[in-house]
Write an enzyme that holds these catalytic residues in place. Structure first.
Site, PDB file in Angstrom:
ATOM      1  N   ASP A 140      21.873 -31.679  29.663  1.00 39.65           N
ATOM      2  CA  ASP A 140      22.950 -32.670  29.593  1.00 39.65           C
ATOM      3  C   ASP A 140      22.342 -34.061  29.490  1.00 39.65           C
ATOM      4  O   ASP A 140      21.597 -34.480  30.378  1.00 39.65           O
ATOM      5  CB  ASP A 140      23.824 -32.545  30.850  1.00 39.65           C
ATOM      6  N   ASN A 162      24.191 -37.020  29.080  1.00 36.82           N
ATOM      7  CA  ASN A 162      25.033 -38.166  29.460  1.00 36.82           C
ATOM      8  C   ASN A 162      25.639 -38.068  30.850  1.00 36.82           C
ATOM      9  O   ASN A 162      26.481 -38.890  31.222  1.00 36.82           O
ATOM     10  CB  ASN A 162      26.145 -38.358  28.419  1.00 36.82           C
ATOM     11  N   ASP A 217      27.709 -35.898  32.237  1.00 37.52           N
ATOM     12  CA  ASP A 217      29.062 -35.383  32.458  1.00 37.52           C
ATOM     13  C   ASP A 217      29.056 -33.940  32.961  1.00 37.52           C
ATOM     14  O   ASP A 217      30.111 -33.333  33.152  1.00 37.52           O
ATOM     15  CB  ASP A 217      29.915 -35.504  31.187  1.00 37.52           C
ATOM     16  N   ASP A 223      24.616 -30.747  25.991  1.00 44.23           N
ATOM     17  CA  ASP A 223      25.081 -31.328  24.731  1.00 44.23           C
ATOM     18  C   ASP A 223      23.956 -31.373  23.699  1.00 44.23           C
ATOM     19  O   ASP A 223      22.818 -30.977  23.969  1.00 44.23           O
ATOM     20  CB  ASP A 223      25.658 -32.732  24.973  1.00 44.23           C
ATOM     21  N   ASP A 254      25.870 -19.807  15.316  1.00 44.43           N
ATOM     22  CA  ASP A 254      26.763 -18.702  15.641  1.00 44.43           C
ATOM     23  C   ASP A 254      27.951 -18.746  14.683  1.00 44.43           C
ATOM     24  O   ASP A 254      28.515 -19.816  14.434  1.00 44.43           O
ATOM     25  CB  ASP A 254      27.263 -18.835  17.084  1.00 44.43           C
ATOM     26  N   ASP A 279      29.079 -13.092  15.323  1.00 48.66           N
ATOM     27  CA  ASP A 279      29.729 -12.562  16.523  1.00 48.66           C
ATOM     28  C   ASP A 279      30.590 -11.348  16.166  1.00 48.66           C
ATOM     29  O   ASP A 279      31.374 -11.383  15.208  1.00 48.66           O
ATOM     30  CB  ASP A 279      30.592 -13.671  17.131  1.00 48.66           C
ATOM     31  N   GLU A 312      26.125  -9.130  15.502  1.00 47.57           N
ATOM     32  CA  GLU A 312      26.413  -8.486  16.784  1.00 47.57           C
ATOM     33  C   GLU A 312      27.314  -7.291  16.486  1.00 47.57           C
ATOM     34  O   GLU A 312      28.431  -7.451  15.999  1.00 47.57           O
ATOM     35  CB  GLU A 312      27.110  -9.466  17.720  1.00 47.57           C
ATOM     36  N   HIS A 338      23.534 -14.506  26.493  1.00 48.20           N
ATOM     37  CA  HIS A 338      24.588 -15.243  27.199  1.00 48.20           C
ATOM     38  C   HIS A 338      25.675 -14.337  27.763  1.00 48.20           C
ATOM     39  O   HIS A 338      26.474 -14.781  28.587  1.00 48.20           O
ATOM     40  CB  HIS A 338      25.212 -16.270  26.258  1.00 48.20           C
ATOM     41  N   ASP A 339      25.727 -13.076  27.309  1.00 48.79           N
ATOM     42  CA  ASP A 339      26.743 -12.135  27.783  1.00 48.79           C
ATOM     43  C   ASP A 339      26.194 -11.099  28.756  1.00 48.79           C
ATOM     44  O   ASP A 339      26.946 -10.240  29.229  1.00 48.79           O
ATOM     45  CB  ASP A 339      27.355 -11.370  26.591  1.00 48.79           C
TER      46      ASP A 339
END
Length: 559
Positions: A21, A23, A25, A29, A98, A199, A256, A329-330
């Protein structure tokens, strides 16, 4: 077997929301990614796979796309994206995006127009059906629990969503829709990207007539994978995509594809098929899943894992190309799932890395894997963010009467947020991921497990990955060599040979904390071979034909 740059590449998956990150928040990003590109170049990465950064309402963390031509505001701007692409290429790396084209967001302009009227020219961009006697059109279950259909009161019909209610499925039978998607893909390729990760691409063709799924359990909605996986027109669609878009560029593609066999994968990836370069299969990701699916967790065995990987290595050899991964990520963190994330975290993470980088195929590293990041155990369900996890918890506790403790146990083992906790860069607050409050809490072991610490320790998991990646570039046998399984001690030791152009590799991997006696295959003597890499400092001689592999030891010889 042809040589290709994408076969020789090592790919690194970035999950942007959790990477870096810039910034404060609390959300990763594009500028954060740019700030870490030197690190990826130092590691030896060839290709970055970027999980979705398109404009999205974020119901499923970016896999619900609102605008395929826009960037999510939380991640930055198109100028930031173009700078990132330029900086990736400047360092000699490539970028794949992706591609989510089985479904969109329900806020996508196409769906808004589709839902506006039964006579809209966009109506058939999606799959609409009237109800069946006041019930859903069929009994298909969503991957995120409940019915795969949502009623739309304004037009008195249901639309199909195999995932979230905010992710309506496209109707690929509509030629106008396909043309729009190919136009969008061309637009991104013309911007200079180097390919796509697609995907759930084998879900784009559904069974004709959308019949009911067979009843397999005592619930109103049933898993229907055989009715939307590898459907009747899927190869026709992907061949068309290749002809109209992909064949015009020197790019890599990986699809995938849940539920595929090696024979299916050969159809998707055969060099004479003109479809895809690689697919992600999930057989090994289901090795600890029982009859009830992902959350029906069963102990896995090395013999079963070997059987699966052997099947894919031998089944695709000369017919297609494997993608090699143990987490993403899954999926939960691989060292927590297949290794020992406590006493032997470092050693077992290195052992698993050795497996991935010495099989035939293209290795995929998921962010944090290279430092041995682990699963997380949050105290409260309120600390979780993943829609699949939250829906499962609600259904399991409220409708099925499963206890809170039991559901949390399952989440600790298999929940998707295990992989989505922020990347651990250093020992400062929130692991150096953000100066603000992170969107998902950081794993509390970040003071011990982080990039800065790993870089200073020459015996770290990180330095082992760097060495493996370099060895793969120096030794083509690690890429192209034929795979030959060895059966010695297969309940505890995973071993195999690779052979290519007169060279051989011998790989021995102890998957247990118990030292194992291993009988060395004939022809492997210390005097005639060289130790290529190991996660152990001391190595007994091979001369007497048997050796002892220490806890989670990995050893690779070449001759």
């Amino acid at each position: 077997m042809s040589k290709q740059w994408w076969k020789e590449s090592v790919i690194y998956q970035i999950y942007p929301r959790s990477f870096a990150d810039s910034n404060g928040d609390g959300i990763g990003d594009l500028k954060g990614i740019i700030s870490k590109l030197d690190y990826l170049e130092w590691l030896g990465i060839d290709v970055i796979w970027l999980s979705p950064v398109y404009d999205s309402p974020n119901d499923d963390n970016g896999y619900d796309i609102r605008d395929y031509y826009g960037i999510m505001k939380e991640f930055g701007t198109m100028d930031d994206w173009e700078l990132m692409l330029s900086e990736v290429h400047k360092r000699g790396m490539k970028l794949i995006m992706d591609l989510v084209i089985n479904h969109s967001s329900d806020e996508c302009e196409w769906f808004v127009k589709s839902a506006s009227s039964k006579t809209s020219p966009y109506r058939d961009y999606y799959i609409w059906r009237p109800g069946n006697g006041g019930q859903e059109p069929n009994n298909w279950e969503s991957h995120f629990s409940g019915s795969a259909w949502k009623y739309h009161e304004e037009t008195d019909e249901y639309f199909l969503h195999l995932f979230s209610k905010k992710q309506p499925d496209f109707n690929w039978e509509n030629e106008a829709l396909r043309s729009e998607l190919y136009k969008m893909m061309t637009w991104w390729l013309d911007k200079g990207i180097d390919g796509f990760r697609m995907d759930v691409i084998n879900m784009i063709s559904k069974a004709e007539g959308l019949p009911d799924a067979a009843e397999v359990r005592d619930t109103p909605y049933q898993p229907a994978g055989d009715l939307f996986l590898n459907g009747p027109r899927v190869h026709e669609y992907i061949k068309e995509m290749n002809e109209q878009v992909l064949s015009k560029y020197d790019v890599m593609t990986v699809g995938e594809t849940p539920g595929v066999t090696p024979d299916d994968a050969a159809l998707f990836t055969g060099e004479d098929r003109n479809e895809l370069n690689m697919v992600f299969q999930f057989d090994h990701m289901d090795v600890d899943s029982g009859p009830g699916g992902k959350w029906d967790i069963q102990p896995w065995t090395l013999s079963e894992l070997r059987r699966i990987l052997d099947g894919w290595q031998l089944g695709l050899e000369g017919r297609g190309w494997n993608s090699l991964y143990l987490n993403n990520h899954d999926q939960p963190r691989m060292v927590s799932r297949f290794g020992d994330d406590k006493e032997y975290r470092v050693k077992s993470a290195k052992m698993l890395a050795t497996l991935l980088h010495t099989l035939q195929g293209t290795p995929y590293i998921y962010q944090g894997e290279e430092i041995g990041m682990t699963n997380v155990e949050f105290d409260s369900i309120d600390d979780y963010r993943d829609i699949e996890t939250l829906n499962m918890y609600k259904e399991a506790t409220e409708e099925r009467g499963i206890s809170h403790d039991e559901v949390m146990r399952r989440i600790y083992i298999k929940g998707r947020d295990n992989a989505r906790t922020p990347m651990q860069w250093n020992q400062t607050k929130h692991a150096g991921f953000t100066t603000g409050e992170p969107w998902l809490a950081v794993n509390q072991n970040y003071e011990e497990i982080n990039v800065e610490e790993a870089k200073t320790d020459k015996n770290s998991v990180l330095h082992y990955y760097k060495k493996l990646i370099a060895l793969r570039k120096e030794n083509p046998i690690m890429i192209y060599g034929a795979y030959r399984p060895l059966d010695e001690n297969k309940e505890a030791v995973y071993s195999y040979e690779r052979e290519w152009e007169g060279k051989k590799l011998l790989v021995m991997l102890n998957f247990t904390a118990t030292p194992q006696v291993y009988k060395v295959p004939p022809g492997w003597m210390k005097s005639s071979c060289e130790l290529l890499i190991s996660n152990e400092a001391i190595h007994p001689s091979l001369e007497d034909g048997t050796i002892e592999l220490s806890s989670y030891e990995a050893r690779v010889y070449v001759k």
